[in-house]
Design an enzyme around this catalytic site. Structure first.
Site, short mmCIF file in Angstrom:
data_model
loop_
_atom_site.label_atom_id
_atom_site.label_comp_id
_atom_site.label_asym_id
_atom_site.label_seq_id
_atom_site.Cartn_x
_atom_site.Cartn_y
_atom_site.Cartn_z
N LYS A 44 0.83 -1.21 0.00
CA LYS A 44 0.00 0.00 0.00
C LYS A 44 0.86 1.25 0.00
O LYS A 44 0.37 2.37 0.03
CB LYS A 44 -0.93 0.04 1.22
CG LYS A 44 -2.09 -0.91 1.18
CD LYS A 44 -3.15 -0.52 2.21
CE LYS A 44 -2.78 -0.90 3.60
NZ LYS A 44 -3.89 -0.67 4.56
N LYS A 46 2.66 2.16 2.50
CA LYS A 46 2.58 2.72 3.86
C LYS A 46 3.70 2.13 4.71
O LYS A 46 3.99 0.94 4.65
CB LYS A 46 1.24 2.32 4.50
CG LYS A 46 0.09 3.23 4.14
CD LYS A 46 -1.07 3.00 5.12
CE LYS A 46 -2.06 4.14 5.02
NZ LYS A 46 -3.11 4.07 6.03
N1 C2G Z 1 -10.52 6.68 8.73
C1 C2G Z 1 -11.55 7.57 9.02
N2 C2G Z 1 -11.26 8.84 9.36
C2 C2G Z 1 -9.96 9.25 9.44
C3 C2G Z 1 -8.91 8.34 9.17
C4 C2G Z 1 -9.22 7.05 8.82
O1 C2G Z 1 -12.74 7.20 8.96
N3 C2G Z 1 -9.71 10.54 9.78
C5 C2G Z 1 -10.88 5.31 8.34
C6 C2G Z 1 -10.42 4.95 6.93
O2 C2G Z 1 -11.34 5.46 5.97
C7 C2G Z 1 -10.42 3.43 6.99
C8 C2G Z 1 -10.06 3.15 8.46
O3 C2G Z 1 -10.25 4.38 9.20
O4 C2G Z 1 -11.74 2.92 6.73
C9 C2G Z 1 -8.63 2.71 8.62
O5 C2G Z 1 -7.80 3.71 8.04
P1 C2G Z 1 -6.30 3.29 7.62
O6 C2G Z 1 -5.65 2.58 8.74
O7 C2G Z 1 -5.66 4.49 6.99
O8 C2G Z 1 -6.61 2.20 6.51
P2 C2G Z 1 -6.23 2.20 4.96
O9 C2G Z 1 -4.79 2.40 4.78
O10 C2G Z 1 -7.21 3.08 4.29
O11 C2G Z 1 -6.49 0.64 4.63
O12 C2G Z 1 -8.00 -2.99 2.06
C10 C2G Z 1 -8.32 -1.73 2.60
C11 C2G Z 1 -7.11 -1.08 3.22
O13 C2G Z 1 -6.45 -1.96 4.11
C12 C2G Z 1 -7.58 0.17 3.96
#
Ligand code: C2G
Length: 132
Positions: A44, A46
């Protein structure tokens, strides 16, 4: 029992994560979180501060989370929905539309992100403080 599933890295846990986990749980009775492995995070693009084991430990301590499974690849979602008998798939709306293929297997819900917080923002602001 209505089962909910969501995915994420959940690094440096913050209120945005808690909000979506709470809202996801409120849609059903049981919430499974598929947490990205360190290898999948690389896919990803990350680099998480906490490794997989630590992020899993923290997630498992959250009252809204009933089960935590690993997320190792993009292709596992249909299998996860079927094998875990999931009724509702939930993601933040930064993913709007990206997982609509799951609609053949379960309800797909995109929830509004929490404005003003992100792991990237936390890291940036900490760097500013340290650099003075
Ligand atoms: N999120 C949110 N508000 C934020 C930050 C994050 O609602 N201010 C939500 C994201 O939209 C996601 C969840 O928290 O649904 C987890 O965020 P991340 O850890 O950044 O996940 P991500 O990298 O988007 O991974 O297969 C899908 C991926 O693994 C999603």
């Amino acid at each position: 029992m209505k089962k909910v599933l969501t995915y994420g890295t959940f690094d440096l846990l913050h209120n945005g994560h808690i909000n979506i986990l709470k809202r996801a749980k409120d849609l059903g009775d049981h919430l499974t979180v598929a947490i990205s492995s360190d290898e999948f995070n690389e896919l990803k693009g990350k680099k998480a501060y906490h490794n997989y084991e630590t992020r899993k430990l923290i997630l498992e301590a959250i009252r809204y989370v009933d089960a935590v499974i690993p997320e190792n690849e993009w292709e596992q979602k249909i299998r996860d929905v079927v094998e875990n008998e999931i009724d509702i798939f939930v993601m933040g709306d930064d993913w709007e539309g990206k997982f609509d293929f799951l609609k053949d297997y379960c309800e797909v819900v995109y929830l509004p992100r929490t404005v003003g917080i992100s792991t990237t923002k936390i890291k940036k602001e900490l760097q500013k403080v340290q650099n003075g």
